[in-house]
Scaffold this active site. Structure first.
Site, short mmCIF file in Angstrom:
data_model
loop_
_atom_site.label_atom_id
_atom_site.label_comp_id
_atom_site.label_asym_id
_atom_site.label_seq_id
_atom_site.Cartn_x
_atom_site.Cartn_y
_atom_site.Cartn_z
N GLU A 132 0.91 -1.46 -0.01
CA GLU A 132 -0.04 0.08 0.05
C GLU A 132 0.74 1.06 0.03
O GLU A 132 1.57 1.49 0.87
CB GLU A 132 -1.00 -0.23 1.50
CG GLU A 132 -2.23 1.15 1.32
CD GLU A 132 -1.33 2.70 1.02
OE1 GLU A 132 -0.81 3.27 -0.08
OE2 GLU A 132 -1.77 2.86 2.26
N GLU A 141 4.88 9.19 -2.42
CA GLU A 141 4.96 8.46 -1.18
C GLU A 141 5.83 7.66 -2.97
O GLU A 141 6.10 6.70 -1.48
CB GLU A 141 3.81 7.62 -0.59
CG GLU A 141 3.63 8.25 0.12
CD GLU A 141 2.53 7.29 1.14
OE1 GLU A 141 2.48 6.15 1.86
OE2 GLU A 141 1.78 7.89 2.28
#
Length: 667
Positions: A132, A141
């Site tokens: 994730e 990210e």
């Protein structure tokens, strides 16, 4: 392995505690749809591999609590290596995994995936990666970097992935509210005289970063959809490599006339290779499950606004627009053009927008929206017109406030104290471009750095929004009154202060979802999260204040009590006393109350009030509509299951030299 209650001793600084407190006592593990779809996809892929006689070797990138690894173990993976770069959370994952009986199946390594070495950290290359790695912008990210490195160094050639691919959708809109968050408006001081933004601000492209918001909370009347949503990027995590930069052109036809000034965008992800299990972050009007009433609440993945440098007018339905989407390894941006009748696109700038006017760097999006709010702005203008007199010497306090410009435009002699260097430069540029230099003197730094020589005559008028960049809670803006007290010798005894007083108000509410950021996980998908709850709770108790700031227009809540006056202060120079107040409000066992909200009302006059709270009358049992440009103070009630044992919320407020403390108790 140490107990969770000793983890914080090894972090070494407050930043580490803050990282833990914020790491997941948000809603991610409360996101049932997310968790269930991850498990469904993991179970499906492992079953498919097993049916083909393939041994399943899993790599879990950024394991967090170890949840995805435990799902893989539960559904029969043969080996599992999980990595987590944040050491305290990696240690917690080990305890969570042990609590759930999977220690023998899962190896946790406290490293980034890009630091893993096959033959050392991994016995061999994995053939199933679970991860994730998404944020609101999808790739912010480092998902591209992480997947590309894993493909090259850590995974077999024919690996599988959960999730398998992700798609970004964009929609062109006309949204005056979004425009107010990005463009400075003119200030109409009188019917025939306005303060105009500096030329460099009017043509500036704005800040390059996207603006993430809970887009489903936008009122339908606040924007017009100019086009339908369209897919602009697909990131295939199963491909040999994802390019670190990308460019895509999408032709869109208008479904309504209007002036396009923003791009709304979000993403969906195919959890399995076949794309049968889809998780969507679309807003309510575009979400596939909205009609079923199954729209999940998420704060870890929201939607985002990208502001276009120039408006593009679409005068009628059926006009073809050209939307170009770009990405690098961590971010997205867009540009927009319109096709001529000969099918060639209108020329537009190709470079990524960068702020050259400082305004977008000095002011946050909500702050710019606050300054552009015409209703609020007119209240200040009307109050200044009511009380300013010829020859007045005005002191303006606050960061980047346009009140100093307005007072100067009305003919007053104004001294503005600017503590924020970038805000000072913005106000200087406004002053110069509007010819206000003779009326406006801008001084840098805090007020106690200036001697009597800074002031030619006594100050007989003080104005403040009040607003300071460093303020966190609504009443922190009382800093302006602390500053005034430092220069009493420079003040006229009959000095007028705007605002003249403040009321701090509060009420009990039922947060529909926001309370989840402080609610223990307990368990999810049948896995116990006690160790994680203990770690997060200790960090929160160690670092967090009992009242937190949140922009509640994005987070619905229902009023369950009457509004109460917690504390009232008058800004009078002769008032030297401290103030305190004890008040309470009744609560019934059927209220399902889980929080308290506190805000300020600033009185410019008895009939001119600036509120940072509800923007319409509030009634018990109804959803509250909060000010769009302010954060309110939120107190979350923990352990509320025993509501029958208490009947009142008690507010104890104390003020001493403008330091406000508020205690909330259940009686």
């Amino acid at each position: 392995m140490e107990d969770s209650n000793n983890f914080l001793e090894n972090i070494g600084d407050i930043d580490g505690e803050q990282d833990i407190a914020r790491s997941a006592y948000a809603d991610m593990l409360h996101d049932i749809e997310r968790n269930e779809k991850y498990e469904k996809a993991i179970a499906k892929v492992i079953s498919q591999m097993k049916n083909k006689g393939i041994s399943v070797n899993v790599l879990d990138i950024g394991t967090g609590t170890g949840l995805l690894s435990m799902m893989a173990a539960k559904h029969g993976a043969d080996s599992i290596v999980a990595c987590e770069a944040f050491t305290p959370v990696a240690e917690c994952a080990v305890k969570v995994i042990e609590d759930n009986g999977y220690s023998a199946s899962i190896k946790v390594i406290p490293k980034r995936s890009t630091d893993l070495i096959v033959g050392n950290d991994l016995p061999k290359k994995a053939n199933l990666v679970v991860a994730e790695l998404y944020d609101t912008e999808l790739i912010g990210e480092g998902a591209i970097l992480s997947y590309n490195h894993a493909r090259k160094e850590l995974l077999e050639e024919d690996f599988l992935s959960v999730p398998s691919r992700a798609r970004i959708y964009a929609q062109l809109v006309e949204c005056p509210l979004a425009r107010s968050w990005n463009r400075p408006f003119s200030i109409e001081v009188t019917k025939n005289d306005s303060i105009m933004p500096p030329p460099e601000a009017e043509i500036c492209s704005g800040a390059p970063a996207v603006h993430d918001i809970q887009m489903s909370q936008l009122l339908s009347e606040s924007f017009t959809a100019i086009t339908d949503p369209a897919e602009v990027f697909c990131f295939d995590w199963l491909s040999p490599c994802t390019p670190s930069t990308g460019h895509n052109v999408t032709n869109l036809k208008t479904i309504a006339p209007g002036s396009v000034n923003a791009v709304f965008f979000w993403w969906t992800t195919d959890m399995d290779p076949e794309g049968e299990i889809i998780l969507s972050c679309a807003p309510v009007w575009a979400h596939p499950d909205a009609k079923k009433g199954l729209l999940p609440w998420r704060d870890h993945w929201m939607q985002a606004v990208y502001y276009l440098p120039n408006d593009v007018c679409a005068s009628e339905i059926g006009v073809e627009l050209v939307l170009e989407a770009f990405h690098d390894e961590y971010s997205l941006w867009f540009r927009l053009g319109e096709r001529h009748h000969n099918n060639s696109p209108i020329a537009v700038k190709e470079t990524r927008p960068i702020c050259n006017c400082l305004l977008h760097l000095a002011y946050s999006r909500p702050r710019l929206g606050l300054l552009n709010d015409k209703t609020r702005q007119n209240k200040y203008i009307n109050a200044l017109k009511r009380y300013l007199f010829p020859g007045a010497t005005v002191l303006s306090l606050g960061d980047g406030s346009w009140l100093s410009l307005i007072a100067a435009k009305l003919g007053a002699t104004v001294i503005a104290i600017e503590t924020n260097p970038m805000c000072r430069r913005v106000i200087e540029s406004y002053s110069e471009s509007n010819g206000l230099q003779n009326n406006l003197t801008i001084l840098s730094g805090s007020i106690d750095k200036f001697s009597e020589r800074s002031f030619d005559k006594k100050i007989n008028f003080v104005i403040a929004e009040p607003f300071f960049e460093d303020s966190v809670l609504p009443w922190d803006h009382l800093y302006f009154w602390m500053e005034i007290k430092k220069i009493k010798s420079f003040l006229d005894p009959g000095m007028k202060v705007l605002p003249s007083r403040v009321k701090i108000k509060g009420l009990g509410v039922r947060f529909h979802d926001l309370h989840k950021i402080q609610t223990p996980i307990v368990e999810t998908c049948g896995f116990s999260m006690k160790q994680f709850d203990d770690l997060i709770q200790e960090a929160i108790d160690s670092i967090d204040e009992t009242i937190e700031p949140h922009p509640l227009w994005e987070y619905p809540c229902t009023a369950l009590t009457d509004i109460v006056n917690i504390l009232e202060l008058s800004f009078a120079l002769d008032d030297k006393s401290s103030h305190s107040n004890l008040t309470d409000v009744e609560v019934t066992a059927t209220d399902e109350i889980n929080g308290v909200v506190i805000w300020c009302e600033w009185f410019l006059d008895d009939d001119i009030v600036i509120s940072t709270g509800p923007r319409s009358p509030t009634n018990k049992g109804e959803v509250i509509h909060w000010d769009l440009h302010s954060k309110q103070g939120c107190h979350f009630l923990r352990n509320i299951n025993n509501i029958n044992s208490w009947s009142r919320l008690q507010f104890l407020a104390m003020e001493n030299d403008c330091e406000i403390s508020i205690e909330i108790n259940r009686i």
